[in-house]
Enzyme design. Structure first.
Site, PDB file in Angstrom:
ATOM      1  CB  CYS A 103      -8.199  -5.468   0.316  1.00 51.08           C
ATOM      2  SG  CYS A 103      -6.241  -5.774   0.253  1.00 51.08           S
ATOM      3  CB  SER A 140       3.615  -6.773  -0.419  1.00 46.98           C
ATOM      4  OG  SER A 140       3.544  -7.005   0.733  1.00 46.98           O
ATOM      5  CG  HIS A 188       2.228  -9.935   3.677  1.00 49.79           C
ATOM      6  ND1 HIS A 188       0.944 -10.406   3.454  1.00 49.79           N
ATOM      7  CD2 HIS A 188       1.935  -8.292   3.007  1.00 49.79           C
ATOM      8  CE1 HIS A 188       0.044  -9.658   2.949  1.00 49.79           C
ATOM      9  NE2 HIS A 188       0.528  -8.283   2.635  1.00 49.79           N
ATOM     10  CD  GLN A 190      -1.892 -11.318  -5.272  1.00 44.48           C
ATOM     11  OE1 GLN A 190      -1.405 -12.527  -5.058  1.00 44.48           O
ATOM     12  NE2 GLN A 190      -2.451 -11.019  -4.086  1.00 44.48           N
ATOM     13  CG  ASN A 231      -6.148  -7.872  -5.754  1.00 40.77           C
ATOM     14  OD1 ASN A 231      -6.279  -7.347  -6.933  1.00 40.77           O
ATOM     15  ND2 ASN A 231      -6.914  -7.679  -4.733  1.00 40.77           N
ATOM     16  CB  THR A 270      14.816   4.426  11.844  1.00 37.82           C
ATOM     17  OG1 THR A 270      15.074   5.664  12.569  1.00 37.82           O
ATOM     18  CG2 THR A 270      16.000   3.587  12.007  1.00 37.82           C
ATOM     19  CB  THR A 316      -0.947   0.043   1.156  1.00 35.95           C
ATOM     20  OG1 THR A 316      -1.953  -0.843   1.040  1.00 35.95           O
ATOM     21  CG2 THR A 316      -1.634   1.312   1.156  1.00 35.95           C
TER      22      THR A 316
END
Length: 377
Positions: free
Chosen positions: A322, A198, A200, A178, A149, A236, A70
């Protein structure tokens, strides 16, 4: 439990978790610090950046670590629009993008940009003829996801980029959340300018991702502060997440051919199985990613099937995690003009390289039992 919701998230691989823990224990200094400990930590961070750049075929300085898909998509939309608005203010976004693109594009309109939505056909694939009519000389940004997705539809990126290069000077952003690890994607293969990934979704850790740019592209920041990530993403940098993301990408890219073949064989088997049910309509097109099969059961709500399967320890989803907790109809299904009889009964099965043949066989048995019990309206 049989987990068939890998497009929502994937199980973290033990070796990636081990890397995350080891970096937290050994290289926990701030990589921006000027002392030796900070310098060593920064070296590890730069090594991760270089590994990712090699995979995507770009420069390491063009890899910007973020909190995930995102944020990366928002950075791409706002950062590229602001950087290249001198070329024009016309933006093209496909109708089936992830909400992190759709909602960001709506904000571009508020900011004075002109956004047009690229239509798709009944298979959920961009209509190249319509796209050619929409693009203009003053189009300055095009954003198109590689794999949808919700349906697994694969967009013709090479044909699209060819049209863009011929008709405009627009920058091309691709949401590859995806597709990475399932299909080959890099900057040179498709002649694109920005890629979102992404962690994950490829058995990495949540809260980590990146936006990568091609060697010749630049971008404006949307977060301001200490100037980390070459001034593009202040805050950071979480080195353990960055390093584990690089490892997840290395594992996914190294095993790409083997894993894609394995997943394609399993989803082909699922498609053949599902064709045996009279009430089922396939939503995924023939040209789909190897890990997603989406279908709908006539006049039955998807939640009914999901709950029935869940009672038997089988985990699946509706069209998108989502939006699955929301009652509104999927914008992707609307764009595909799915009929009212099927639009509420969509189920998405999404597998991973960890999915086994035995799990698919068990799913088929349980799903048959569920279908024999559930009645339509």
């Amino acid at each position: 439990m049989i987990y068939l919701d890998n497009s929502a998230t994937t199980k973290v691989l033990p070796e990636i978790m081990d890397t995350f823990v080891a970096v937290n224990e050994t290289y926990w200094a701030n990589p921006s610090s000027i002392h030796e400990f900070g310098h060593k930590t920064n070296q590890l961070l730069q090594s991760a950046r270089e590994q990712i750049a090699e995979i995507l075929r770009t420069a390491s300085a063009k890899i910007y670590f973020t909190s995930g898909g995102t944020e990366s998509n928002n950075l791409a939309i706002f950062g590229l629009a602001n950087k290249y608005k001198f070329r024009g203010k016309h933006v093209l976004i496909s109708q089936i993008e992830h909400p992190s693109i759709i909602e960001a594009a709506k904000q571009l309109v508020v900011m004075g940009f002109e956004v047009e939505w690229i239509p798709v056909d009944a298979s959920g694939i961009i209509d190249l003829n319509e796209f050619s009519k929409l693009i203009r000389a003053e189009t300055m940004l095009v954003s198109i996801m590689h794999v949808n997705n919700e349906t697994g539809a694969v967009q013709p990126l090479k044909a699209l980029s060819t049209i863009v290069r011929r008709e405009s000077k627009a920058v091309i952003h691709v949401d590859a959340v995806q597709s990475f690890g399932k299909l080959s994607i890099d900057f040179k293969r498709y002649d694109i300018d920005a890629i979102t990934i992404s962690s994950h979704k490829i058995h990495g850790i949540k809260g980590s991702g990146l936006l990568a740019l091609s060697k010749t592209r630049e971008i404006e920041p949307i977060l301001f502060g200490g100037g980390q990530e070459s001034g593009i993403r202040s805050g950071t940098t979480p080195v353990p997440l960055a390093v584990s993301t690089a490892k997840a990408m290395r594992i996914a890219s190294t095993g790409l051919e083997k894993n894609s073949t394995h997943m394609k064989n399993l989803t082909d088997e699922l498609v053949q199985f599902l064709h045996g049910f009279e009430r089922i309509k396939m939503i995924s097109p023939e040209n789909r990613a190897p890990h997603i099969v989406t279908f709908s059961v006539r006049k039955i709500k998807g939640e009914v099937i999901i709950n029935a399967l869940q009672k038997r320890d089988v985990i699946v989803s509706t069209s998108s995690a989502c939006s699955s907790r929301q009652t509104k109809t999927s914008h992707v299904l609307k764009a595909m003009h799915i009929s009212d009889d099927y639009i509420k009964g969509v189920i998405r099965l999404s597998i991973s390289p960890l999915t086994t043949e035995e799990e698919i066989e068990t799913f088929k048995k349980i799903f048959t039992e569920v279908m024999n019990v559930i009645k339509g309206d």
